[in-house]
Design a protein around this motif. Structure first.
Motif, PDB file in Angstrom:
ATOM      1  N   VAL A  85      39.504  48.544  42.461  1.00  0.00           N
ATOM      2  CA  VAL A  85      39.476  47.738  41.244  1.00  0.00           C
ATOM      3  C   VAL A  85      38.911  46.370  41.600  1.00  0.00           C
ATOM      4  N   GLY A  86      37.873  45.945  40.873  1.00  0.00           N
ATOM      5  CA  GLY A  86      37.221  44.694  41.203  1.00  0.00           C
ATOM      6  C   GLY A  86      37.247  43.672  40.097  1.00  0.00           C
ATOM      7  N   THR A  87      36.214  43.647  39.270  1.00  0.00           N
ATOM      8  CA  THR A  87      36.038  42.613  38.256  1.00  0.00           C
ATOM      9  C   THR A  87      37.229  42.507  37.308  1.00  0.00           C
ATOM     10  N   ALA A  88      37.857  43.625  36.978  1.00  0.00           N
ATOM     11  CA  ALA A  88      39.009  43.594  36.062  1.00  0.00           C
ATOM     12  C   ALA A  88      40.137  42.720  36.601  1.00  0.00           C
ATOM     13  N   THR A  89      40.213  42.584  37.925  1.00  0.00           N
ATOM     14  CA  THR A  89      41.243  41.747  38.544  1.00  0.00           C
ATOM     15  C   THR A  89      41.048  40.276  38.192  1.00  0.00           C
ATOM     16  N   LEU A  90      39.795  39.877  37.969  1.00  0.00           N
ATOM     17  CA  LEU A  90      39.516  38.490  37.607  1.00  0.00           C
ATOM     18  C   LEU A  90      40.027  38.171  36.204  1.00  0.00           C
ATOM     19  N   VAL A  91      40.113  39.196  35.367  1.00  0.00           N
ATOM     20  CA  VAL A  91      40.592  39.029  33.995  1.00  0.00           C
ATOM     21  C   VAL A  91      42.104  39.162  33.930  1.00  0.00           C
ATOM     22  N   LYS A  92      42.633  40.155  34.647  1.00  0.00           N
ATOM     23  CA  LYS A  92      44.077  40.414  34.673  1.00  0.00           C
ATOM     24  C   LYS A  92      44.474  40.765  36.104  1.00  0.00           C
TER      25      LYS A  92
END
Length: 317
Positions: free
Chosen positions: A279-286
């Protein structure tokens, strides 16, 4: 891809599914990892989520010497995605081992180090430095870097160069070696077969496709480096297709990456043939999204009577 025989959960028993997986000799408590580049060296996100609940963390890519990266702006939002042109900025392997790894050793999860270089010799030197270092469980090899000895052509775009780097890293370490493939190629299966034949223990895919955005008010590219890597939900269909293709062509485990932001996304990759996901970019959001994904996959398996992650792939003729 090896065929699996589904083992159904007994209907009259409340049995928790086994979430553990073996990815090329790397044993994970569950199939959910944090992707390189989006969680720093771990400490940056350590106060926001319980890292010990994850299958593992892939730290920010590391080179032999520190890199400054590309000029700003380095990030540009796009519909359903994010363009980044960080330029592989990092503190270098020595500073990581000295300053970051001691903190990571205290976390009860697998630590995978992503490495990058411009030649086989650089990759091999990194692998030798990492080999036997306490607290590092596996190596992920970023082959999207330019090969300086081949006029700047990305190593991952050339089957021979990709295989050469894989062999060099395997010869330099006893740790599991995961080769991360670039999607910016004509035939992803050809590259996957090349690195598998060269000894890769597992494959992770995909890295980011190349994209661009323009600031119409300033009438210039939105990124300081003009182009950057596209990540986020926009690339999920591309990544899923490539995982499906590669899983049908090779026998080593696959880690799926690209636009995963929910348990449903993760399940699609696992059904396509991935043994684990990042999991990558989604971690920046949540920041907690990876924890939510673990719970969601477990709930799906219980509801649908799956005992093991290996039972999830769609059967192929």
């Amino acid at each position: 891809m090896k065929k699996t025989t589904r083992v159904k959960m007994p209907q009259d028993q409340d049995i928790s599914p086994d979430m553990s997986v073996d990815v090329g000799g790397l044993k994970l408590k569950n199939p959910v990892l944090l992707a390189s580049g989006t969680c720093g060296y771990g400490v940056e996100i350590g106060d926001l989520i319980d890292l010990s609940a994850l299958g593992g963390i892939v730290v920010k890519g590391l080179s032999l010497k520190p890199r400054q990266g590309n000029p700003p702006p380095r990030i540009a939002e796009t519909p359903c995605g994010l363009l980044n042109s960080i330029g592989l900025e990092n503190i270098g392997i020595e500073a990581f081992i000295r300053d970051k790894l001691p903190w990571l050793r205290k976390i009860n999860t697998r630590v995978i180090v992503n490495i990058l270089g411009n030649s086989q010799e650089e990759y091999a030197s990194l692998a030798r430095r990492i080999d036997g270092t306490d607290g590092i469980d596996a190596i992920e090899v970023n082959i999207s870097c330019p090969n300086v000895l081949a006029g700047g052509l990305a190593i991952g775009a050339d089957p021979n160069a990709a295989a050469g780097v894989t062999r060099a890293v395997k010869a330099a370490t006893g740790l599991p070696v995961i080769v991360k493939l670039s999607p910016n190629v004509t035939d992803i299966v050809e590259i996957a077969r090349a690195v598998t034949a060269a000894g890769a223990d597992a494959i992770s895919l995909i890295n980011t496709p190349v994209g661009m955005a323009i600031d119409i008010d300033k009438r210039r590219p939105a990124l300081g480096n003009v182009v950057g890597g596209l990540s986020g939900p926009a690339i999920k269909p591309i990544a899923l297709r490539m995982v499906w293709q590669v899983a049908g062509a090779i026998d080593v485990p696959i880690i799926g990456i690209g636009g995963i932001s929910s348990a449903s996304d993760a399940l699609e990759f696992l059904m396509a043939g991935a043994s684990a996901i990042e999991v990558g970019t989604a971690t920046l959001v949540k920041p907690s999204v990876a924890i939510d994904i673990i719970a969601g996959v477990r709930d799906y398996m219980k509801k649908n009577n799956f005992l093991r992650i290996d039972d999830l792939p769609i059967p192929r003729d």
